[in-house]
Design a protein around this motif. Sequence first.
Motif, PDB file in Angstrom:
ATOM      1  N   ARG A 102       0.804  -1.223   0.000  1.00 22.20           N
ATOM      2  CA  ARG A 102       0.000   0.000   0.000  1.00 22.20           C
ATOM      3  C   ARG A 102       0.842   1.281   0.000  1.00 22.20           C
ATOM      4  O   ARG A 102       0.275   2.379  -0.056  1.00 22.20           O
ATOM      5  N   CYS A 103       2.132   1.167   0.082  1.00 19.70           N
ATOM      6  CA  CYS A 103       2.964   2.368   0.143  1.00 19.70           C
ATOM      7  C   CYS A 103       2.776   3.203  -1.121  1.00 19.70           C
ATOM      8  O   CYS A 103       2.939   2.697  -2.241  1.00 19.70           O
ATOM      9  N   PRO A 104       2.449   4.482  -0.994  1.00 22.73           N
ATOM     10  CA  PRO A 104       2.216   5.324  -2.171  1.00 22.73           C
ATOM     11  C   PRO A 104       3.468   5.536  -3.022  1.00 22.73           C
ATOM     12  O   PRO A 104       3.363   5.892  -4.199  1.00 22.73           O
ATOM     13  N   ALA A 105       4.624   5.304  -2.452  1.00 25.51           N
ATOM     14  CA  ALA A 105       5.861   5.486  -3.223  1.00 25.51           C
ATOM     15  C   ALA A 105       6.003   4.450  -4.326  1.00 25.51           C
ATOM     16  O   ALA A 105       6.802   4.635  -5.252  1.00 25.51           O
ATOM     17  N   LEU A 106       5.239   3.362  -4.267  1.00 29.56           N
ATOM     18  CA  LEU A 106       5.376   2.281  -5.242  1.00 29.56           C
ATOM     19  C   LEU A 106       4.477   2.464  -6.465  1.00 29.56           C
ATOM     20  O   LEU A 106       4.416   1.586  -7.321  1.00 29.56           O
ATOM     21  N   GLY A 107       3.829   3.593  -6.592  1.00 31.12           N
ATOM     22  CA  GLY A 107       2.900   3.799  -7.695  1.00 31.12           C
ATOM     23  C   GLY A 107       3.556   3.976  -9.046  1.00 31.12           C
ATOM     24  O   GLY A 107       2.981   3.623 -10.081  1.00 31.12           O
ATOM     25  N   SER A 108       4.750   4.538  -9.078  1.00 31.10           N
ATOM     26  CA  SER A 108       5.455   4.771 -10.339  1.00 31.10           C
ATOM     27  C   SER A 108       6.943   4.826 -10.066  1.00 31.10           C
ATOM     28  O   SER A 108       7.369   4.970  -8.911  1.00 31.10           O
ATOM     29  N   VAL A 109       7.737   4.738 -11.126  1.00 31.28           N
ATOM     30  CA  VAL A 109       9.184   4.795 -10.930  1.00 31.28           C
ATOM     31  C   VAL A 109       9.596   6.155 -10.385  1.00 31.28           C
ATOM     32  O   VAL A 109      10.501   6.252  -9.548  1.00 31.28           O
ATOM     33  N   GLU A 110       8.918   7.223 -10.824  1.00 31.59           N
ATOM     34  CA  GLU A 110       9.259   8.561 -10.342  1.00 31.59           C
ATOM     35  C   GLU A 110       8.965   8.705  -8.846  1.00 31.59           C
ATOM     36  O   GLU A 110       9.813   9.180  -8.072  1.00 31.59           O
ATOM     37  N   SER A 111       7.754   8.287  -8.436  1.00 30.59           N
ATOM     38  CA  SER A 111       7.396   8.419  -7.019  1.00 30.59           C
ATOM     39  C   SER A 111       8.267   7.508  -6.156  1.00 30.59           C
ATOM     40  O   SER A 111       8.614   7.859  -5.024  1.00 30.59           O
ATOM     41  N   PHE A 112       8.653   6.363  -6.686  1.00 34.94           N
ATOM     42  CA  PHE A 112       9.480   5.446  -5.914  1.00 34.94           C
ATOM     43  C   PHE A 112      10.888   5.996  -5.719  1.00 34.94           C
ATOM     44  O   PHE A 112      11.398   6.058  -4.599  1.00 34.94           O
ATOM     45  N   GLU A 113      11.509   6.398  -6.802  1.00 31.52           N
ATOM     46  CA  GLU A 113      12.900   6.821  -6.697  1.00 31.52           C
ATOM     47  C   GLU A 113      13.042   8.156  -5.978  1.00 31.52           C
ATOM     48  O   GLU A 113      14.090   8.454  -5.417  1.00 31.52           O
ATOM     49  N   GLU A 114      11.975   8.967  -5.952  1.00 21.50           N
ATOM     50  CA  GLU A 114      12.011  10.228  -5.218  1.00 21.50           C
ATOM     51  C   GLU A 114      11.487  10.063  -3.784  1.00 21.50           C
ATOM     52  O   GLU A 114      11.943  10.760  -2.873  1.00 21.50           O
ATOM     53  N   GLY A 115      10.522   9.147  -3.591  1.00 19.24           N
ATOM     54  CA  GLY A 115       9.831   9.093  -2.317  1.00 19.24           C
ATOM     55  C   GLY A 115      10.213   7.975  -1.378  1.00 19.24           C
ATOM     56  O   GLY A 115       9.938   8.066  -0.175  1.00 19.24           O
ATOM     57  N   CYS A 116      10.840   6.900  -1.884  1.00 22.43           N
ATOM     58  CA  CYS A 116      11.243   5.801  -0.992  1.00 22.43           C
ATOM     59  C   CYS A 116      12.488   6.233  -0.219  1.00 22.43           C
ATOM     60  O   CYS A 116      13.516   6.575  -0.820  1.00 22.43           O
ATOM     61  N   ASP A 117      12.407   6.202   1.097  1.00 19.03           N
ATOM     62  CA  ASP A 117      13.526   6.676   1.920  1.00 19.03           C
ATOM     63  C   ASP A 117      14.059   5.591   2.854  1.00 19.03           C
ATOM     64  O   ASP A 117      14.469   5.873   3.989  1.00 19.03           O
ATOM     65  N   VAL A 118      14.058   4.362   2.377  1.00 15.51           N
ATOM     66  CA  VAL A 118      14.622   3.263   3.174  1.00 15.51           C
ATOM     67  C   VAL A 118      16.096   3.538   3.455  1.00 15.51           C
ATOM     68  O   VAL A 118      16.853   3.923   2.569  1.00 15.51           O
ATOM     69  N   THR A 119      16.496   3.352   4.698  1.00 18.37           N
ATOM     70  CA  THR A 119      17.885   3.558   5.087  1.00 18.37           C
ATOM     71  C   THR A 119      18.354   2.400   5.964  1.00 18.37           C
ATOM     72  O   THR A 119      17.550   1.668   6.536  1.00 18.37           O
ATOM     73  N   LYS A 120      19.659   2.255   6.057  1.00 21.82           N
ATOM     74  CA  LYS A 120      20.273   1.219   6.893  1.00 21.82           C
ATOM     75  C   LYS A 120      21.219   1.913   7.856  1.00 21.82           C
ATOM     76  O   LYS A 120      22.179   2.563   7.434  1.00 21.82           O
ATOM     77  N   THR A 121      20.930   1.788   9.143  1.00 16.92           N
ATOM     78  CA  THR A 121      21.781   2.369  10.178  1.00 16.92           C
ATOM     79  C   THR A 121      22.274   1.240  11.063  1.00 16.92           C
ATOM     80  O   THR A 121      21.500   0.658  11.828  1.00 16.92           O
ATOM     81  N   GLY A 122      23.544   0.910  10.921  1.00 17.35           N
ATOM     82  CA  GLY A 122      24.053  -0.268  11.603  1.00 17.35           C
ATOM     83  C   GLY A 122      23.358  -1.501  11.068  1.00 17.35           C
ATOM     84  O   GLY A 122      23.403  -1.782   9.879  1.00 17.35           O
ATOM     85  N   GLU A 123      22.682  -2.235  11.928  1.00 12.94           N
ATOM     86  CA  GLU A 123      21.932  -3.417  11.497  1.00 12.94           C
ATOM     87  C   GLU A 123      20.447  -3.126  11.343  1.00 12.94           C
ATOM     88  O   GLU A 123      19.669  -4.033  11.019  1.00 12.94           O
ATOM     89  N   THR A 124      20.036  -1.888  11.568  1.00 12.80           N
ATOM     90  CA  THR A 124      18.621  -1.533  11.504  1.00 12.80           C
ATOM     91  C   THR A 124      18.257  -0.970  10.144  1.00 12.80           C
ATOM     92  O   THR A 124      18.893  -0.039   9.654  1.00 12.80           O
TER      93      THR A 124
END
Length: 334
Positions: A102-124
């Motif tokens: 349901r994440c709105p960032a997955l609607g298009s390549v533009e919204s995904f690459e601009e809106g997905c903010d997944v990050t990795k901090t240490g093991e999290t």
Amino acid sequence: MAGRVAQAQREVRRAVQWLVQGSGLPAQPFYCDPARIGAFAVAPAELAAGTDAAIFRLFVTLSMYQALRDVVIMCQQRSLPRASMRVVADMAFVKRAITRHRCPALGSVESFEEGCDVTKTGETVDCGRCPGAACHVKDATVVFNRMGDMGKLPTSAWLRLWKSGGMSALLERVYQEELLPTKRAALLVEHFAGVHRIGRKLATMFVSALSTPALAPGLTPWFPAVDGNELVVVDTNVARAVDALREPAAPRTYDARERWVRHQASTLDLREFRPDLPRYSPRLVQQALYAFCSKSNRVAQGDVCAVRPTPCSGCAPTLCPFAASMESREVLAS
């Protein structure tokens, strides 16, 4: 100057001869070999048929070869179970994960690459848009176990290149836009380089894998409509080899090194080494430089030069990581 040019041509020739007449070209490419990369291996029959699923798996598999030595990435791929491979390299799995979330960032390549903010901090691994929510991008980040946003790569690839008609649609567009097979290869590199975390080098490696028969006979479904022989992958090993053979003041850019490899390829008729090869293939010459100079890969493959007490009769002393001078060893022993 003339002596240096002659020496460079001599050593490039010896590297090519080692590749095509020795053990440099394996019977099966590593990306089809489960013994080397585990569940990431692409079934040869599926690759030869050019199925979307096989090409997607190949793309993600090759995309993992960034910043670390091949043997390290291969070890990582072998260690991952099939379930982990599916998270990043199974096209059907990635498609379902995208369309069901349901994440709105997955609607298009533009919204995904601009809106997905997944990050990795240490093991999290988490994101600010849907914190704490389960997500295939987060799972992919864990599988890759690299920089925080690399988990976006499979989703970016599917949204950008597979979502609307897959490879057949992309190839048809390229065929209509460009008539020459070698220029089609260059155009496809541009398309794949746009995927998140890919860029020119990895895109070139991927397109050439599907369009350069000398590298993988019978497993290049895009050839001859797409001809990757004129592509050149300038990775760290190739860059170091080129710089070791050129004049010290030569520009150290991707384009300059690519031009140098193309020139070296133009001085050779590869049919001298094996009659089934094309006359001219900068990609094959570049592969020879890469494979010949890679100490870790040659050791892993049991190369006899790794334990040979003296240089062999066909040695290319500037390039060989086992026979070079101490200065060259420091440059080429990666």
